[in-house]
Design a protein around this motif. Structure first.
Motif, PDB file in Angstrom:
ATOM      1  N   CYS A 111       5.803  -5.178  10.154  1.00  0.00           N
ATOM      2  CA  CYS A 111       6.305  -4.239   9.144  1.00  0.00           C
ATOM      3  C   CYS A 111       5.827  -4.644   7.747  1.00  0.00           C
ATOM      4  CB  CYS A 111       7.820  -4.208   9.209  1.00  0.00           C
ATOM      5  SG  CYS A 111       8.591  -2.947   8.188  1.00  0.00           S
ATOM      6  N   LEU A 112       5.827  -5.930   7.478  1.00  0.00           N
ATOM      7  CA  LEU A 112       5.350  -6.426   6.189  1.00  0.00           C
ATOM      8  C   LEU A 112       3.849  -6.203   6.035  1.00  0.00           C
ATOM      9  CD1 LEU A 112       7.409  -9.738   6.221  1.00  0.00           C
ATOM     10  CD2 LEU A 112       7.705  -7.888   4.558  1.00  0.00           C
ATOM     11  N   LEU A 113       3.080  -6.471   7.097  1.00  0.00           N
ATOM     12  CA  LEU A 113       1.631  -6.282   7.037  1.00  0.00           C
ATOM     13  C   LEU A 113       1.260  -4.815   6.862  1.00  0.00           C
ATOM     14  CD1 LEU A 113       0.151  -8.647   9.787  1.00  0.00           C
ATOM     15  CD2 LEU A 113      -0.382  -8.677   7.335  1.00  0.00           C
ATOM     16  N   GLU A 114       2.050  -3.945   7.471  1.00  0.00           N
ATOM     17  CA  GLU A 114       1.724  -2.523   7.428  1.00  0.00           C
ATOM     18  C   GLU A 114       1.770  -1.970   6.014  1.00  0.00           C
ATOM     19  OE1 GLU A 114       2.573   1.090  10.514  1.00  0.00           O
ATOM     20  OE2 GLU A 114       4.294  -0.064   9.823  1.00  0.00           O
ATOM     21  N   LYS A 115       2.470  -2.629   5.128  1.00  0.00           N
ATOM     22  CA  LYS A 115       2.539  -2.187   3.741  1.00  0.00           C
ATOM     23  C   LYS A 115       1.156  -2.161   3.084  1.00  0.00           C
ATOM     24  CE  LYS A 115       6.880  -1.329   2.919  1.00  0.00           C
ATOM     25  NZ  LYS A 115       7.337  -0.081   2.267  1.00  0.00           N
ATOM     26  N   ALA A 116       0.203  -2.879   3.662  1.00  0.00           N
ATOM     27  CA  ALA A 116      -1.128  -2.960   3.055  1.00  0.00           C
ATOM     28  C   ALA A 116      -1.955  -1.697   3.262  1.00  0.00           C
ATOM     29  CB  ALA A 116      -1.882  -4.166   3.633  1.00  0.00           C
ATOM     30  N   LYS A 117      -1.567  -0.835   4.190  1.00  0.00           N
ATOM     31  CA  LYS A 117      -2.438   0.289   4.570  1.00  0.00           C
ATOM     32  C   LYS A 117      -2.568   1.348   3.482  1.00  0.00           C
ATOM     33  CE  LYS A 117       0.960   3.284   6.864  1.00  0.00           C
ATOM     34  NZ  LYS A 117       1.366   3.892   8.146  1.00  0.00           N
ATOM     35  N   PHE A 118      -1.722   1.291   2.448  1.00  0.00           N
ATOM     36  CA  PHE A 118      -1.724   2.352   1.450  1.00  0.00           C
ATOM     37  C   PHE A 118      -2.756   2.151   0.342  1.00  0.00           C
ATOM     38  CE2 PHE A 118       2.614   2.217   3.232  1.00  0.00           C
ATOM     39  CZ  PHE A 118       2.692   3.507   3.729  1.00  0.00           C
ATOM     40  N   ARG A 119      -3.339   0.931   0.242  1.00  0.00           N
ATOM     41  CA  ARG A 119      -4.314   0.684  -0.821  1.00  0.00           C
ATOM     42  C   ARG A 119      -5.490  -0.097  -0.264  1.00  0.00           C
ATOM     43  NH1 ARG A 119      -1.330  -2.228  -5.652  1.00  0.00           N
ATOM     44  NH2 ARG A 119      -3.466  -2.145  -6.452  1.00  0.00           N
TER      45      ARG A 119
END
Length: 624
Positions: A111-119
């Motif tokens: 869940c924490l890693l997935e935050k990277a997909k937006f930029r």
């Protein structure tokens, strides 16, 4: 509890656990921090709690789920960016989180890693953590917990195809950080091959054969979503050659070399389903030369499967069942039929360009349907896979020609069978997607097929209504109603006035159809045929009659049958609504039918269970 007081209490409780990890977590307190709180909490408080949670996880001596759930809630707002994830103190140990034996910790790390997909810049940061990406790939392919593996799949997909991107749109170009890491890093690229290949079974740190087949299925699933040049072409030839790939990349390995389809029937099933889904993906045109035969090379997927013998192999279980092992056939015949149906539906021109094969399929269907006994149809034992293929064939191939019969003629309306009725409904309705290149021909063929079928089944509508009235057989009754709705709303087209093609599957002329049906002319639309004999004296009175109930049954326990009766009544009313809407368009040229339209409208207004028993009888005697 006020938000501020709740936040203070949570922080104090977490500090107590940090000071003494043996204390029990107050799960109810942590669960009270719900979505409303996490949306309104001060960002400084959010960060403070996350810092405590991050410090707590490595020393926690109990089930971490309450902690991980709270982390997930706190970072859920989209405004909580990956940059803020990186600011958590102590820093998040992504590698340890992915390798942890706890699914709860795995899921929170993902869940924490997935935050990277937006930029793109954040994707670049993740892609730069080589060990983390390697652990992420291993978790995706090897996790025993399917929820963890599924979430790892989603994270990888999100990093490969950021939002607003489409498969294959970035590839190995500037900005494709994750693509380069997965496909150009020797260790990571090689790990995908080694984990999924059966040739490495038994080697140190390798999954068992069973776990490898699970990894194989996960890789096939991923390839359906990331198909494009990066996986179609060679990336690191030395690694690919180790696993049998001499010219190609990850797609070639997975689709051709990876699966032991001869000895693993379940993976063979999985592989056939992969080919079918790959074939059904949106066509991607391949470069064509002036000499390219379009009907044989219209898309990459079809050309790829055909070039490597996978197309013919996938079809063989339907075409040559007598040559196959009976056990294999039990699992593969239906999958082969589904592949064939997909080919016919997605590439009808390619299919029609091979008349020998089309005729072989028609003969195969004739043989399969002819041997089905009346008793089998009556008992619901329909050859579903053969019916599926029949429904997927271009409709012009089903038209009878000369002395030859159509396999559609062996699909009965009596005895009533749910699958047979739904097949007829689908074929007679025509193509709903009017943008398709062959939609006009398909819709003209649908009309012709209806009249050819009617010419050989004079009691067709009486049999359909009889099936619809057998409410105790709910599924069959609703299938019969679907036949009525299909013709009422039919997407029909006009036949040519003269022969315009020498194709063996050319449409008949209007005159030819009328002559074969023994009529001077035939209605042009579905609603017009419903409003003429023989349908008007049977279908319309049935639809207007009040719904049937089971109130006259003796004994108790009527819940199921009453429910069946109501569901059929609703389906019947929906069909009546279709009739009313189509009649409103048709009645403009038939003012004498205004009274009938008004009667149908009144019955529609009464709802599924309303109506008068006299109305149906009146409709049956009205003259137009």
């Amino acid at each position: 509890m006020a938000f501020k007081a709740l936040v203070r209490e949570v922080q104090a409780h977490l500090q107590e656990i940090l000071d003494d990890p043996s204390q029990r977590l107050n799960e109810k307190l942590l669960e009270s921090v719900d979505g409303q709180v996490t949306e309104t909490i001060l960002e400084s408080d959010r960060d403070a709690i996350l810092n405590k949670l991050s410090g707590l996880l490595p020393t926690l001596q109990q089930d971490p789920t309450p902690v991980t759930n709270l982390i997930d809630r706190l970072i859920s707002p989209q405004r909580y960016t990956f940059s803020r994830v990186l600011s958590i103190n102590p820093p998040v140990d992504f590698l340890a989180g992915l390798a942890a034996p706890s699914p709860a910790i795995n899921l929170t790390t993902l869940c924490l890693l997935e935050k990277a997909k937006f930029r793109p810049s954040d994707i670049g940061i993740v892609a730069g953590k080589v060990d983390v990406v390697g652990a992420l790939v291993k978790l995706w392919l090897c996790a025993q917990d399917t929820a963890v593996a599924g979430r790892a799949h989603d994270v990888i997909l999100g990093l490969l195809l950021p939002e607003a991107m489409v498969p294959g749109s970035i590839g190995l170009v500037e900005g494709g950080f994750m693509w380069r890491r997965l496909l150009r890093d020797r260790d990571i690229y090689g790990s995908i091959f080694s984990i999924c290949s059966l040739t490495t079974t038994g080697q140190d740190s390798q999954p068992s054969k069973r776990d490898k087949t699970v990894a194989q299925a996960r890789l096939l699933d991923m390839l359906l979503r990331i198909d494009g040049e990066p996986v179609r072409t060679s990336q690191i030839p030395e690694i690919e050659r180790q696993y049998g790939v001499s010219d190609g990349g990850l797609l070639h390995f997975a689709a051709i070399h990876m699966v032991d389809y001869k000895d693993d029937i379940l993976m063979h099933v999985n592989l056939l389903e992969f080919y079918t889904m790959y074939l059904s993906a949106k066509p991607k045109t391949i470069p064509l030369s002036p000499t390219t035969n379009w009907t044989k090379a219209s898309t990459f997927a079809l050309e790829f499967l055909r070039k490597h013998g996978l197309h013919d192999r996938s079809l063989s279980y339907f075409f040559y069942p007598d040559d196959k092992d009976p056990v294999d056939l039990t699992f593969l015949y239906g999958r082969s039929a589904n592949y064939l149906g997909t080919w016919c539906s997605v590439y009808p021109k390619d299919f029609l360009g091979q008349p020998t094969m089309v005729n072989a399929i028609l003969n195969r269907l004739m043989s399969a349907l002819q041997i089905v006994s009346t008793g089998q149809w009556a008992q619901g034992r329909a050859p579903k896979d053969d019916l599926h293929v029949l429904a997927c064939l271009p409709r012009m191939t089903l038209l009878p020609r000369g002395q030859s019969l159509s396999p559609l003629g062996f699909v009965p309306v009596r005895p009533a069978n749910e699958d047979a009725l739904r097949t007829l409904a689908y074929v007679f309705n025509g193509s709903q997607d009017t943008t398709l290149e062959m939609a006009g021909q398909e819709n003209a063929a649908a009309r012709a097929l209806y009249y050819f079928y009617m010419a050989n089944s004079p009691n067709f509508w009486r049999d359909v209504v009889s099936a619809a009235e057998t409410v105790a057989l709910k599924d069959t009754a609703m299938a019969a109603l679907s036949v009525m709705a299909a013709v009422i709303t039919a997407h029909w087209g006009s036949l040519p006035s003269t022969m315009t093609s020498n194709s063996p599957f050319a449409l008949p002329t209007e005159e030819e159809l009328a002559n074969k049906c023994g009529a001077p002319s035939l209605p042009a639309t579905g609603i017009e045929t419903i409003m003429t004999e023989p349908a008007i004296g049977v279908v319309v009175p049935y639809l207007i009659k009040p719904a049937q109930t089971f109130s006259n049954l003796v004994g108790g326990g009527r819940g199921d049958v009453d429910s069946a009766a109501y569901k059929v009544a609703v389906a019947k009313h929906d069909t009546l609504i279709h009739l009313h809407e189509m009649m409103k368009q048709w009645v403009g040229n038939h003012p004498e039918a205004q009274e009938m339209l008004a009667t149908v409208g009144r019955r529609v207004a009464q709802g599924p269970m309303g109506g008068s028993s006299e109305i149906g009888g009146r409709i049956g005697t009205m003259e137009l």
